[in-house]
Motif scaffolding. Structure first.
Motif, PDB file in Angstrom:
ATOM      1  N   THR A 186      46.509  36.757  37.669  1.00 58.83           N
ATOM      2  CA  THR A 186      45.171  37.163  38.101  1.00 58.83           C
ATOM      3  C   THR A 186      45.266  38.157  39.256  1.00 58.83           C
ATOM      4  O   THR A 186      46.250  38.163  39.999  1.00 58.83           O
ATOM      5  CB  THR A 186      44.331  35.952  38.562  1.00 58.83           C
ATOM      6  N   LYS A 187      44.243  38.975  39.381  1.00 53.87           N
ATOM      7  CA  LYS A 187      44.188  39.989  40.439  1.00 53.87           C
ATOM      8  C   LYS A 187      42.778  40.097  40.996  1.00 53.87           C
ATOM      9  O   LYS A 187      41.812  39.601  40.403  1.00 53.87           O
ATOM     10  CB  LYS A 187      44.650  41.357  39.915  1.00 53.87           C
ATOM     11  N   PHE A 188      42.686  40.760  42.147  1.00 55.74           N
ATOM     12  CA  PHE A 188      41.402  41.080  42.768  1.00 55.74           C
ATOM     13  C   PHE A 188      41.174  42.587  42.725  1.00 55.74           C
ATOM     14  O   PHE A 188      42.089  43.376  42.966  1.00 55.74           O
ATOM     15  CB  PHE A 188      41.377  40.614  44.223  1.00 55.74           C
ATOM     16  N   ILE A 202      29.793  40.033  44.021  1.00 53.03           N
ATOM     17  CA  ILE A 202      30.932  39.171  43.731  1.00 53.03           C
ATOM     18  C   ILE A 202      30.903  38.782  42.265  1.00 53.03           C
ATOM     19  O   ILE A 202      29.887  38.315  41.747  1.00 53.03           O
ATOM     20  CB  ILE A 202      30.901  37.912  44.618  1.00 53.03           C
ATOM     21  N   ALA A 203      32.029  38.972  41.587  1.00 52.33           N
ATOM     22  CA  ALA A 203      32.143  38.624  40.158  1.00 52.33           C
ATOM     23  C   ALA A 203      33.483  37.937  39.941  1.00 52.33           C
ATOM     24  O   ALA A 203      34.520  38.597  39.820  1.00 52.33           O
ATOM     25  CB  ALA A 203      32.023  39.871  39.283  1.00 52.33           C
ATOM     26  N   LEU A 204      33.473  36.618  39.919  1.00 55.12           N
ATOM     27  CA  LEU A 204      34.693  35.830  39.769  1.00 55.12           C
ATOM     28  C   LEU A 204      34.783  35.301  38.348  1.00 55.12           C
ATOM     29  O   LEU A 204      33.931  34.536  37.908  1.00 55.12           O
ATOM     30  CB  LEU A 204      34.704  34.680  40.776  1.00 55.12           C
ATOM     31  N   ALA A 258      37.466  39.185  40.592  1.00 52.85           N
ATOM     32  CA  ALA A 258      38.747  38.521  40.359  1.00 52.85           C
ATOM     33  C   ALA A 258      38.809  38.095  38.904  1.00 52.85           C
ATOM     34  O   ALA A 258      37.844  37.535  38.367  1.00 52.85           O
ATOM     35  CB  ALA A 258      38.902  37.313  41.273  1.00 52.85           C
ATOM     36  N   ASP A 259      39.953  38.354  38.262  1.00 49.64           N
ATOM     37  CA  ASP A 259      40.069  37.989  36.854  1.00 49.64           C
ATOM     38  C   ASP A 259      41.519  38.051  36.403  1.00 49.64           C
ATOM     39  O   ASP A 259      42.418  38.408  37.164  1.00 49.64           O
ATOM     40  CB  ASP A 259      39.205  38.907  35.989  1.00 49.64           C
TER      41      ASP A 259
END
Length: 511
Positions: A506-508, A287-289, A397-398
């Motif tokens: 933002t998108k996933f 996971i990288a938020l 997500a970014d």
């Protein structure tokens, strides 16, 4: 703006103008009266700044010249990504290593259902910011615990469908875990909805910042204090625990017995392959938020139809040549870095695959197509993950765009410092206030898909980015949340739902 001013307090934009680096000229940042964070290999005077154009990669992707121009001891300075790595993550002077950590949080979640509408939401959020020091808030913090719980529901669905039937315990790595808020919300949902999964799972935070790692240990440790007794006893294999042996000084938190805690913190760089130890073949989730936007980038500039890589040097302005009394400058040299070449190929292939509408949007945006910022930090991270964790699934997500960017170049960054109350001050360049400013980039998710697919191949140095179609998918944050969040919990009285309608840029990314 593509999102409300209040929610984009971290992304607040004024006039940001990044000076261009032209062949034969240097672009200088402001004087810094502090120890240099990056020690450029060569200290030069202004008259010594120059570039060579004998061999280069053409703007069409081919190499002109008969041989590779390798970086040598005579090559000035350091690549931009190395400069930004130190500026953001240096253990002593890096932006994310400040004692007053830049990631903010607040103890009581926002009661969205008591708010009247968008104006009320913005007022409450502004009040939250006014109580912060030099900090910004992420969507995880603003929408806690709902944002993290949505991610947990997605992971739990994929895990119970594909991994649980094969007897694997749930293994999660979180990169750049901020204040630990996401880990708490994620683990709490698994504990309540799937207690048997929780009893056997492992959740490992990989955090490069020692300051933030300490915050995470405290936050999750306090939450875990009420969960003891719900963990399986006995000994699990190191592969099942998911804790590499390269960082033994980072024990699990909340208990003296690591086997009774689902959580551990490892203070290291996730992009460093050595830190992962032996290859782990167990299926896992990464996971990288809001991590990709702060990963280092490289800058390339097209000169006479050839791509030139950007390097950072320190310029002396006095006769004493004192390193503490320097300015930074950009110089151009022909592309010689393999990672830049691989990333540039991925960017060009992703660009070729984009729709005419996307290309039109890029054209009317006015971005200087001759200046590009390449996500080499993301490319390196993806290559490391595929090598160390070949059966991982990435959830990232970014921001896919940043509003109001005035710096020249495709995917140009924003640079800002912070003051009390969450106020930001935008800078002209990442060469100013080095180590005191946040530097963040938009993510081109189609390029990310190509990079991820290329990294999945065994030989990343080879040009394999055109041999297959990426298997990952990209979705808007709204679409992701509509499927996995309890959206009624974040709806206001007017029907406005900030979880769905705010942060629309933002998108996933889901692999």
């Amino acid at each position: 703006r593509m999102a409300s001013a209040a929610s984009l307090a971290r992304r607040r934009v004024c006039a940001l103008v990044l000076s261009r680096a032209h062949a034969g000229s240097g672009v200088c940042g402001s004087h810094v009266a502090r120890p240099l964070i990056v020690d450029p290999n060569v200290y030069v005077s202004r008259s010594e700044i120059s570039t060579s154009t004998s061999v280069c990669v053409s703007s069409s992707g081919s190499r002109s010249g008969s041989s590779r121009r390798a970086a040598t001891e005579d090559t000035p300075g350091v690549l931009l990504r190395d400069f930004l790595t130190s500026a953001l993550y240096d253990n002593t002077h890096g932006y994310f290593s400040q004692p007053d950590v830049p990631v903010g949080s607040f103890p009581t979640p926002i009661a969205f259902r008591t708010l009247l509408g968008a104006d009320d939401y913005n007022r409450v959020l502004a009040d939250k910011y006014s109580k912060l020091t030099k900090q910004w808030l992420t969507p995880v913090e603003i929408f806690k615990p709902h944002y993290s719980q949505a991610v947990a529901r997605y992971v739990l669905d994929v895990y119970t469908t594909h991994d649980l039937p094969n007897g694997y315990p749930l293994l999660v790595y979180e990169l750049g875990g901020g204040a630990g808020t996401h880990a708490v919300g994620f683990l709490e949902l698994i504990r309540k909805q799937a207690p048997e999964v929780f009893r056997h799972m492992r959740y490992v935070s990989v955090e490069i910042s020692g300051s933030l790692a300490a915050v995470q240990r405290k936050e999750v440790g306090e939450a875990f204090a009420g969960w003891q007794g719900e963990r399986v006893s006995g000994t699990q294999s190191s592969e099942a625990r998911g804790v590499g042996q390269s960082n033994p000084e980072s024990p699990s938190v909340g208990t003296s017995n690591p086997e009774k805690s689902p959580y551990a913190v490892q203070t290291r760089d996730a992009a460093d392959r050595f830190g992962w130890g032996e290859t782990q073949k167990q299926p896992c989730f990464v996971i990288a938020l809001e991590v990709l936007d702060n990963l280092p980038h490289d800058k390339v500039v097209s000169v006479d139809n050839c791509w030139m890589e950007t390097r950072i040097v320190a310029i002396t302005n006095n006769t004493t040549d004192t390193k503490d009394n320097s300015e930074y400058a950009e110089v151009l040299t022909p592309v010689s870095d393999l990672l830049i070449e691989r990333t540039l190929r991925a960017v060009e292939r992703a660009s070729a695959q984009k729709s005419l509408f996307s290309k039109f949007v890029n054209f009317v945006s006015g971005a200087d197509q001759k200046v590009r910022y390449l996500p080499t930090g993301s490319a390196k991270l993806l290559e490391t993950l595929h090598n160390a964790l070949p059966n991982h699934r990435l959830i990232a997500a970014d921001f896919d765009s940043l509003p109001g960017v005035r710096m020249p170049g495709v995917s140009a960054p924003l640079v800002a410092t912070q003051t009390g109350g969450g106020q930001t001050s935008d800078l002209q360049s990442y060469l100013e206030k080095v180590g005191q400013a946040d530097v963040f980039f938009p993510t081109d998710f189609e390029t990310l898909r190509v990079l991820d697919a290329a990294a999945a191949k065994k030989s990343p140095d080879q040009d394999r980015t055109g041999e297959f179609k990426p298997k990952s998918q990209v979705t808007t944050t709204r679409a992701f949340m509509e499927k996995w969040a309890r959206v009624d919990a974040t709806a206001t009285g007017s029907g406005y739902n900030p979880l769905l309608q705010d942060f629309s840029n933002t998108k996933f990314f889901l692999s």
